[in-house]
Scaffold this active site. Structure first.
Site, PDB file in Angstrom:
ATOM      1  N   ARG A  99       0.823  -1.216   0.000  1.00  9.50           N
ATOM      2  CA  ARG A  99       0.000   0.000   0.000  1.00  9.50           C
ATOM      3  C   ARG A  99       0.859   1.268   0.000  1.00  9.50           C
ATOM      4  O   ARG A  99       0.367   2.344  -0.289  1.00  9.50           O
ATOM      5  CB  ARG A  99      -0.965  -0.003   1.202  1.00  9.50           C
ATOM      6  CG  ARG A  99      -1.935  -1.184   1.146  1.00  9.50           C
ATOM      7  CD  ARG A  99      -3.198  -0.932   1.910  1.00  9.50           C
ATOM      8  NE  ARG A  99      -3.007  -0.960   3.341  1.00  9.50           N
ATOM      9  CZ  ARG A  99      -4.011  -0.961   4.222  1.00  9.50           C
ATOM     10  NH1 ARG A  99      -5.257  -0.951   3.799  1.00  9.50           N
ATOM     11  NH2 ARG A  99      -3.768  -0.987   5.494  1.00  9.50           N
ATOM     12  N   ASP A 172     -13.563   0.388  -3.986  1.00  6.49           N
ATOM     13  CA  ASP A 172     -13.108   1.735  -4.350  1.00  6.49           C
ATOM     14  C   ASP A 172     -12.813   1.756  -5.839  1.00  6.49           C
ATOM     15  O   ASP A 172     -12.796   0.712  -6.501  1.00  6.49           O
ATOM     16  CB  ASP A 172     -11.895   2.186  -3.525  1.00  6.49           C
ATOM     17  CG  ASP A 172     -10.693   1.275  -3.668  1.00  6.49           C
ATOM     18  OD1 ASP A 172     -10.625   0.521  -4.658  1.00  6.49           O
ATOM     19  OD2 ASP A 172      -9.820   1.308  -2.791  1.00  6.49           O
ATOM     20  N   LYS A 195     -15.060   5.312  -2.070  1.00  5.76           N
ATOM     21  CA  LYS A 195     -14.591   5.303  -0.668  1.00  5.76           C
ATOM     22  C   LYS A 195     -13.721   6.511  -0.395  1.00  5.76           C
ATOM     23  O   LYS A 195     -12.885   6.877  -1.207  1.00  5.76           O
ATOM     24  CB  LYS A 195     -13.784   4.018  -0.440  1.00  5.76           C
ATOM     25  CG  LYS A 195     -13.189   3.881   0.939  1.00  5.76           C
ATOM     26  CD  LYS A 195     -12.417   2.581   1.074  1.00  5.76           C
ATOM     27  CE  LYS A 195     -11.014   2.672   0.509  1.00  5.76           C
ATOM     28  NZ  LYS A 195     -10.205   1.478   0.798  1.00  5.76           N
ATOM     29  N   ARG A 197     -10.960   7.922   2.348  1.00 10.70           N
ATOM     30  CA  ARG A 197     -10.140   7.634   3.523  1.00 10.70           C
ATOM     31  C   ARG A 197      -9.821   8.928   4.239  1.00 10.70           C
ATOM     32  O   ARG A 197      -9.627   9.961   3.604  1.00 10.70           O
ATOM     33  CB  ARG A 197      -8.841   6.949   3.089  1.00 10.70           C
ATOM     34  CG  ARG A 197      -8.577   5.708   3.856  1.00 10.70           C
ATOM     35  CD  ARG A 197      -7.384   4.955   3.356  1.00 10.70           C
ATOM     36  NE  ARG A 197      -7.695   3.547   3.099  1.00 10.70           N
ATOM     37  CZ  ARG A 197      -7.971   2.663   4.041  1.00 10.70           C
ATOM     38  NH1 ARG A 197      -7.964   3.010   5.303  1.00 10.70           N
ATOM     39  NH2 ARG A 197      -8.258   1.419   3.748  1.00 10.70           N
ATOM     40  N   ASP A 222     -12.386  -7.489  -2.990  1.00 10.04           N
ATOM     41  CA  ASP A 222     -11.246  -6.659  -2.574  1.00 10.04           C
ATOM     42  C   ASP A 222      -9.979  -7.500  -2.592  1.00 10.04           C
ATOM     43  O   ASP A 222     -10.036  -8.726  -2.443  1.00 10.04           O
ATOM     44  CB  ASP A 222     -11.486  -6.070  -1.178  1.00 10.04           C
ATOM     45  CG  ASP A 222     -10.830  -4.693  -1.015  1.00 10.04           C
ATOM     46  OD1 ASP A 222      -9.926  -4.372  -1.814  1.00 10.04           O
ATOM     47  OD2 ASP A 222     -11.239  -3.952  -0.099  1.00 10.04           O
ATOM     48  N   THR A 227      -8.214  -3.977   8.581  1.00 13.07           N
ATOM     49  CA  THR A 227      -9.057  -3.731   9.762  1.00 13.07           C
ATOM     50  C   THR A 227     -10.495  -4.186   9.518  1.00 13.07           C
ATOM     51  O   THR A 227     -11.259  -4.341  10.464  1.00 13.07           O
ATOM     52  CB  THR A 227      -9.103  -2.228  10.085  1.00 13.07           C
ATOM     53  OG1 THR A 227      -9.747  -1.541   8.997  1.00 13.07           O
ATOM     54  CG2 THR A 227      -7.713  -1.670  10.301  1.00 13.07           C
ATOM     55  N   GLY A 228     -10.860  -4.344   8.257  1.00  9.61           N
ATOM     56  CA  GLY A 228     -12.239  -4.691   7.916  1.00  9.61           C
ATOM     57  C   GLY A 228     -13.123  -3.468   7.725  1.00  9.61           C
ATOM     58  O   GLY A 228     -14.276  -3.582   7.334  1.00  9.61           O
ATOM     59  N   THR A 230     -13.107  -0.982   5.527  1.00 12.07           N
ATOM     60  CA  THR A 230     -13.553  -0.720   4.152  1.00 12.07           C
ATOM     61  C   THR A 230     -14.733  -1.618   3.800  1.00 12.07           C
ATOM     62  O   THR A 230     -15.775  -1.164   3.308  1.00 12.07           O
ATOM     63  CB  THR A 230     -12.382  -0.989   3.168  1.00 12.07           C
ATOM     64  OG1 THR A 230     -11.306  -0.141   3.518  1.00 12.07           O
ATOM     65  CG2 THR A 230     -12.803  -0.762   1.733  1.00 12.07           C
TER      66      THR A 230
HETATM   67  C1  R5P Z   1      -7.595  -0.478  -0.451  1.00 13.25           C
HETATM   68  O1  R5P Z   1      -7.254   0.168  -1.419  1.00 13.25           O
HETATM   69  C2  R5P Z   1      -7.639  -1.979  -0.440  1.00 13.25           C
HETATM   70  O2  R5P Z   1      -8.140  -2.503  -1.632  1.00 13.25           O
HETATM   71  C3  R5P Z   1      -8.456  -2.467   0.730  1.00 13.25           C
HETATM   72  O3  R5P Z   1      -9.780  -2.039   0.577  1.00 13.25           O
HETATM   73  C4  R5P Z   1      -7.925  -1.957   2.023  1.00 13.25           C
HETATM   74  O4  R5P Z   1      -6.556  -2.174   2.085  1.00 13.25           O
HETATM   75  C5  R5P Z   1      -8.606  -2.642   3.179  1.00 13.25           C
HETATM   76  O5  R5P Z   1      -8.178  -2.068   4.398  1.00 13.25           O
HETATM   77  P1  R5P Z   1      -9.111  -2.083   5.677  1.00 13.25           P
HETATM   78  O6  R5P Z   1      -9.642  -3.495   5.812  1.00 13.25           O
HETATM   79  O7  R5P Z   1      -8.216  -1.687   6.805  1.00 13.25           O
HETATM   80  O8  R5P Z   1     -10.197  -1.080   5.466  1.00 13.25           O
END
Ligand code: R5P
Length: 316
Positions: A99, A172, A195, A197, A222, A227-228, A230
């Site tokens: 990332r 996203d 989405k 952030r 995805d 963290t879940g 998103t």
């Molecule tokens: C973001 O661009 C990725 O595709 C995932 O959506 C993201 O890394 C998920 O992170 P988290 O579960 O913390 O929201």
């Protein structure tokens, strides 16, 4: 499958079960090596099998403890190099730091590039990986990178589920292309969550939906879940917009401890992951979880790399 003579597959401590499954698929034993830390936390590696002139594959995804596991891999590469391995392929089913792939704020690193440099300096000749967070990370390397994808397998799984009215949902805009590919394979429509952030917070907020989900069975796609946040936001949005059922298809279950609470919610019908990473921080008690093994895919790719076959042909 032809028997191999000059191939050797080893695993660090990140995900030995996956390496064993890959070797079962290849019908070869997993190579013997010691990888451990001394009491001062320094890592020691020793190959107990001869690797001289062998085609060596080192399997190590970037799972927690991420930095330790990365260091193990680098030291394994160094040890293989110094033991005169013929060729060394770093098999990284999940590329940690993916990332951090651009300088999108002042004074921040591009750590995905730094990791690529580390791997090359350590002595890797090739990289075999799976669903990078951004395909462009391949360009951070000056050695060949084969990137596999598990999304066709996830699409096959959901084709088998025979959902009455599926629609694929990207979490996203960045994930729209891979979600469109899954939708194409399932012959259904695509919706996209816009989405937003908030700074560097790990909390994400699902804002707007592009597309129609009312009365549909949503398959949220995805590449990774940490963290879940998103996915949970997307699930809530789908329910608010009248989805009949909501499913999640995700390649990399990075899953921080809090993800097991965030996603264990009644609005979610099921989550399907691959075994690119082990689930080490918990388990889901309410939401049914499916697992698809990427071991045959990685095994086939190793076979093709070793024998000079096309890796791309695996996806045609
Ligand atoms: C973001 O661009 C990725 O595709 C995932 O959506 C993201 O890394 C998920 O992170 P988290 O579960 O913390 O929201």
């Amino acid at each position: 499958m032809q028997p191999f003579r000059d191939i050797a597959v080893f695993s660090g401590n990140a995900h030995r079960a996956l390496a064993e499954s890959v070797c079962r698929h290849l019908e070869i034993p997993l190579g013997d090596c010691e990888v451990f830390a001394f009491s001062n936390e320094e890592i020691f590696v020793r190959f107990l099998d001869n690797v001289r002139e062998k085609d060596v594959f080192l399997i190590q995804p970037g799972v927690s403890p991420v930095n330790n596991n990365l260091m193990e891999l680098l030291i394994m590469i160094d040890a293989a190099k110094r033991a005169s391995a013929g060729r060394i392929t770093a098999v990284i089913p999940y590329y940690a730091y993916g990332r951090s792939d651009k300088k999108d704020q002042p004074r921040v690193p591009v750590t995905a590039r730094l990791v690529a440099n580390f791997l090359e300096v350590a002595g890797a000749d090739r990289v075999l990986t799976l669903d990078l967070h951004a395909g462009q990370i391949q360009g951070f390397f000056n050695i060949p990178v084969d990137e596999l994808t598990a999304f066709p397998m996830l699409a096959d799984y959901f084709r088998g589920e025979r959902l009455p009215s599926p629609v694929v949902v990207a979490t996203d805009v960045g994930g729209a292309k891979r979600a469109r590919d899954v939708a194409k394979r399932l012959g259904c429509e695509l919706a996209i969550v816009d989405k937003r952030r908030i700074g560097n917070e790990e909390q994400a907020e699902a804002m707007t939906l592009i597309g129609e989900v009312e009365g549909h069975d949503c398959i949220i796609v995805d590449d990774e879940i940490l963290t879940g946040g998103t996915v949970a936001s997307a699930v809530r949005l789908m329910r608010e917009r009248g989805a009949t059922s909501v499913h999640v298809a995700c390649v990399h279950p990075v899953l921080a401890p809090r993800a097991f609470d965030t996603l264990d919610i009644p609005e979610l019908n099921q989550i399907v992951f691959t075994d690119s990473l082990p689930l080490i921080h918990g388990e889901f008690t309410n939401v049914p979880v499916g697992e698809i093994s990427v071991a045959p895919l990685i095994g086939d790719a190793i076979h093709r790399i070793h024998s000079g076959g096309s890796v791309g042909a695996l996806f045609r």
